[in-house]
Design an enzyme around this catalytic site. Structure first.
Site, PDB file in Angstrom:
ATOM      1  N   GLU A 151      46.838  38.726  46.963  1.00  8.51           N
ATOM      2  CA  GLU A 151      45.447  38.609  46.543  1.00  8.51           C
ATOM      3  C   GLU A 151      44.774  37.604  47.460  1.00  8.51           C
ATOM      4  O   GLU A 151      45.378  36.615  47.867  1.00  8.51           O
ATOM      5  CB  GLU A 151      45.335  38.144  45.088  1.00  8.51           C
ATOM      6  CG  GLU A 151      43.898  37.963  44.634  1.00  8.51           C
ATOM      7  CD  GLU A 151      43.759  37.699  43.139  1.00  8.51           C
ATOM      8  OE1 GLU A 151      42.621  37.759  42.651  1.00  8.51           O
ATOM      9  OE2 GLU A 151      44.776  37.454  42.474  1.00  8.51           O
ATOM     10  N   GLU A 154      44.236  42.718  33.827  1.00  8.15           N
ATOM     11  CA  GLU A 154      44.058  41.676  32.807  1.00  8.15           C
ATOM     12  C   GLU A 154      42.763  41.807  32.010  1.00  8.15           C
ATOM     13  O   GLU A 154      42.092  40.821  31.723  1.00  8.15           O
ATOM     14  CB  GLU A 154      44.122  40.288  33.454  1.00  8.15           C
ATOM     15  CG  GLU A 154      45.464  39.962  34.075  1.00  8.15           C
ATOM     16  CD  GLU A 154      45.555  38.530  34.568  1.00  8.15           C
ATOM     17  OE1 GLU A 154      44.631  37.733  34.298  1.00  8.15           O
ATOM     18  OE2 GLU A 154      46.552  38.198  35.231  1.00  8.15           O
TER      19      GLU A 154
END
Length: 832
Positions: free
Chosen positions: A57, A381
């Site tokens: 990321e 998430e």
């Protein structure tokens, strides 16, 4: 009288004539602390090639200034205050002469809008990332710039230190006319420095327009534009997959936010079509982590890197439902459908023939052969399970209709348990989802207590992708706990199909999150202790589990919850009043009404916030401060007691934090109401540091500003009941034992070996008997050990935790071995 005949002389000798010698009793074998019993007759689960992978990321400046080898910061002058209040178009640059950044009709293209206009003679200088541009003597560096000029102009390109010492022979470039063209050349470093500066000087009198200033080391990983030392560290892990590009930057900001001046979208979610094609046509995006990303490292580069290291690509696409502490879902069906179509186009880009629209682009970028994409994850998430799963279903239906062989991965929200987790798992099971992505960051004790987490998972339900996990610190003890947990992942390889530690990279000067696997500055990199653990596991996976059990042990039993009581806030102003601690029979252990106008019995643990007694209450008024914990001086030694307090939020983003069981600034529990931007409540437990928290209980929760809440915490040993305004909010029992010893045995069929993997997270050595049953192995094997002080870290200046490999003898179907305290040991045994 007994007699015997000598074999040597044939004489008959009377035994009574010889002195009597009594042999000492044989020394008893020491009792092992543990016994590992292997059952080779049973067949354990197969372990796939994709068991362990990496998750990239763009967090901690992992891409620009990190894995992406570009040496120039803000190379296209696209930084704007709309992205970050500290930014300007000249961020990263210094200029002499008249230099301004411009966004007008003469721009390079619609996505690369801002350029530099240098009027008359002048120069601009870029300091690169971190401390400067890093160059190595004798190495080649490829320079390029897009330029145009309304008069004849020559550019002089130079590399030098901040003090002016030359680092390369200058390069001369003549700008030919007033149309945008790309100009390029090569610089050879004549000295080594990590603090270089790239300068461009113009000698003409007119207006010179410059954009996309680039300096790349010629030596990149496999010639594909990635920083070699970082890519090599990832490749050395031998990952089975690469998950990209996030993470929180995928699903937050899913709705376009426009720059009011130009109407051009700036802050937006990571969308793959922004990141492909010629690099000068790619946008610069303000990402979730507070800085800009150039998209020079885009989807094509991710696919190419995955291929270069032999890993399966796993892209994550936005589900248009935010996560990471935010609650928002799109209500625009057209926008949702566009993202679904973008995902279908992504699969075509990866796998489609060159005759297809997106397959043709892949060919034009240099890769006519398909990348072989087999899986796509939707979302990350999400905090709104109903909205997320409705969108996920639409993505899945569309993908399966066109590409039925693609595995479509769902997720279970941001936590390892709780209402959202249970809700999403139930939805995924009912819908027959193929794989569910779980994420959690917890204390080392949590990992030691939950080795059996997946033992009870439904074998016929969705498979697990553990996409993000780490123990919340960077010490070797954290890595030991992760290693112990990984033995449980392997033991349950029929359920847990993939796992990746997170995050992968951190730039030492720009850290948004820790712990991290690989650390870097502008010219060095080093692996954390967890990197060494991950590498050991990932290089010694095996292809099938050999069933085994362990007996014995030194488990750490839970203790009653005792300690000081506290008050705290997180980006919130709040008032607390009428705090009282009593035993069940009514005995008062602590009481403070704050009516006397002072807080003499309270001390700060974190030295944050603005605490003061006002109007008969203890108030914290700083709405920006985080973790403002104060604690009562009186410690609670009783094992059964009740805490009551009145709490009122007066302003800010979140709600209340009521700490209890406080041992010190790094060891406590707290009841978190209205956390995560006032969306969720939890019981969190810190063990060792305030950063190393685990969640014992979570549920959706909101706190109203101006409303006074009566809060009550009932502690009974390890059991706690939480009551808000007379209603039970939740309860938990922190009664899990901590087991510092873990093991798993796998078979490497190709090598003809079994691998005995043992983790001893205790500081004491563990004498262990290993019984391989009927399995015959060579008497000599190979042993690799990671061991050291559990408080150690690997840093730029020293890496004390490194593997040591040697030969071990005396092995067999049964053998004993003392595993050092604080160690990870891998024994590779040749099967006879």
């Amino acid at each position: 009288m007994a007699r015997f005949r000598s074999r040597t002389a044939g004489a008959v000798v009377a035994l009574a004539a010889l002195p009597l010698v009594v042999a000492p009793p044989a020394a008893a074998a020491p009792t092992p602390d543990y016994t590992i019993t292997v059952d080779p007759a049973r067949t354990g689960p197969a372990i796939g090639d994709e068991m362990y992978g990496v998750f990239f990321e763009d967090i901690n400046y992992a891409a620009d200034g990190g894995l992406y080898a570009e040496l120039i910061r803000n190379r296209s002058f696209e930084f704007q205050a709309a992205d970050n209040r500290s930014y300007t178009g000249l961020t990263g640059w210094t200029a002499t002469g008249t230099a301004t950044t411009v966004d007008d009709a003469e721009r390079l293209n619609e996505r690369n809008r801002t350029y530099l206009r240098l009027t008359g003679p002048g120069s601009i200088t870029n300091a690169g990332f971190n401390s400067g541009v890093a160059v190595k003597e004798g190495e080649l560096y490829d320079f390029s710039v897009w330029a145009r000029s309304d008069s004849a102009a020559a550019l002089t390109i130079s590399l030098a230190t901040a003090g002016g010492a030359a680092l390369a022979t200058p390069l001369k470039i003549n700008i030919k006319d007033n149309t945008w063209s790309r100009y390029a050349g090569t610089l050879r470093a004549t000295s080594t420095s990590d603090a270089g500066r790239l300068s461009m000087s113009a000698n003409g009198a007119g207006a010179h327009r410059l954009d996309m200033v680039s300096l790349f080391p010629r030596a990149t990983y496999k010639g594909h534009g990635l920083r070699k030392d970082l890519a090599e560290k990832v490749a050395a892990l031998r990952p089975g997959f690469v998950r990209f590009p996030g993470g929180c930057l995928v699903n937050t900001g899913s709705h376009y936010a426009y720059d009011a001046a130009s109407g051009f979208p700036r802050a937006r979610s990571y969308q793959w079509k922004d990141t492909v094609g010629p690099v000068e046509t790619r946008a610069t995006n303000a990402n979730f982590w507070g800085y800009n990303q150039s998209y020079g490292l885009g989807y094509y580069e991710y696919f190419q890197f995955s291929e270069d290291i032999g890993a399966a690509p796993l892209p994550v696409v936005p589900a248009l439902v935010t996560g990471c502490g935010q609650n928002r879902a799109t209500d625009d069906p057209a926008l949702l459908q566009r993202h679904i179509q973008d995902t279908l186009d992504l699969i075509e880009f990866a796998n489609g023939p060159v005759s297809s629209t997106w397959g043709k682009l892949r060919q034009q970028m240099g890769h006519p052969k398909p990348f072989g994409l087999t899986m796509v994850a939707v979302g990350n998430e999400e905090n709104l399970p109903d909205e997320y799963f409705a969108n996920f279903g639409k993505f899945r239906d569309a993908i399966k209709a066109k590409y039925p062989a693609i595995t479509v991965i769902s997720n279970s929200g941001p936590d390892d348990m709780g209402v959202t987790f249970d809700n999403l798992w139930a939805k995924n099971k009912a819908a027959g989802t193929e794989m569910v992505d779980e994420h959690y960051y917890n204390s080392p004790n949590w990992f030691l207590q939950n080795n059996d987490r997946y033992d009870s998972y439904d074998r016929s339900g969705p498979k697990v992708f553990l996409g993000e996990y780490a123990s919340q610190d960077a010490k070797f003890f954290n890595s030991l706990a992760e290693a112990a947990y990984m033995t449980g992942l392997e033991r349950n390889a029929d359920v847990v199909k993939m796992a990746s530690y997170a995050p992968l990279f951190a730039n030492i000067d720009n850290v948004q999150w820790r712990p991290d696997l690989i650390w870097l500055d502008n010219d060095e990199s080093w692996g954390s202790t967890s990197y060494q653990v991950q590498k050991l596991f990932m290089n010694n996976v095996g292809d099938r589990v050999v069933p085994s059990t362990v007996t014995g042990g030194r488990v750490v039993q839970p203790k009653p919850i005792t300690g000081r009581v506290g008050l705290s806030t997180w980006r919130t102003a709040a008032r607390y009043d009428d705090l009282k601690v009593t035993t069940p029979d009514g005995t008062v252990l602590l009481e403070d009404t704050f009516d006397d106008g002072n807080a003499d019995g309270w001390t700060p643990l974190e030295n944050r916030g603005a605490w003061a007694v006002a109007d008969g209450a203890y108030a914290q008024t700083d709405v920006t401060a985080e973790n403002t914990m104060v604690a009562a001086a009186t410690g609670i030694t009783a094992t059964e007691y009740d805490i009551t307090v009145k709490a009122t939020k007066t302003a800010g983003d979140e709600g209340f934090l009521i700490p209890f069981g406080i041992k010190d600034s790094g060891s406590w529990y707290w009841w978190n109401l209205g956390g995560w931007n006032n969306t969720q409540g939890a019981i969190e437990k810190a063990t060792g540091s305030s950063a190393a928290k685990e969640q014992l209980l979570t549920r959706p929760d909101t706190v109203n500003t101006g409303q006074t809440y009566d809060l009550r915490i009932e502690v009974r040993g390890t059991k706690v009941t939480l009551i808000r305004d007379g209603e039970v909010w939740g309860s938990f029992d922190d009664n899990q034992v901590t087991e510092p010893f873990a093991q798993v045995v796998t078979r490497d069929t190709k090598a003809g070996e079994i691998i005995v993997k043992v983790v001893n997270a205790s500081p004491e050595p563990a004498l262990t008997k290993v019984d391989l049953g009927r399995l015959k192995v060579a008497s000599t094997g190979r042993i690799t050990v990671l061991t050291g002080d559990p408080g150690e870290q690997n840093t730029r200046s020293a890496e004390p935790i490194l593997p040591v490999t040697s030969t071990v003898k005396g092995l067999g179907s049964t053998f004993s071995r003392e595993f050092p305290g604080s160690s990870v040991t891998f024994l590779r045994l040749k099967i006879r």
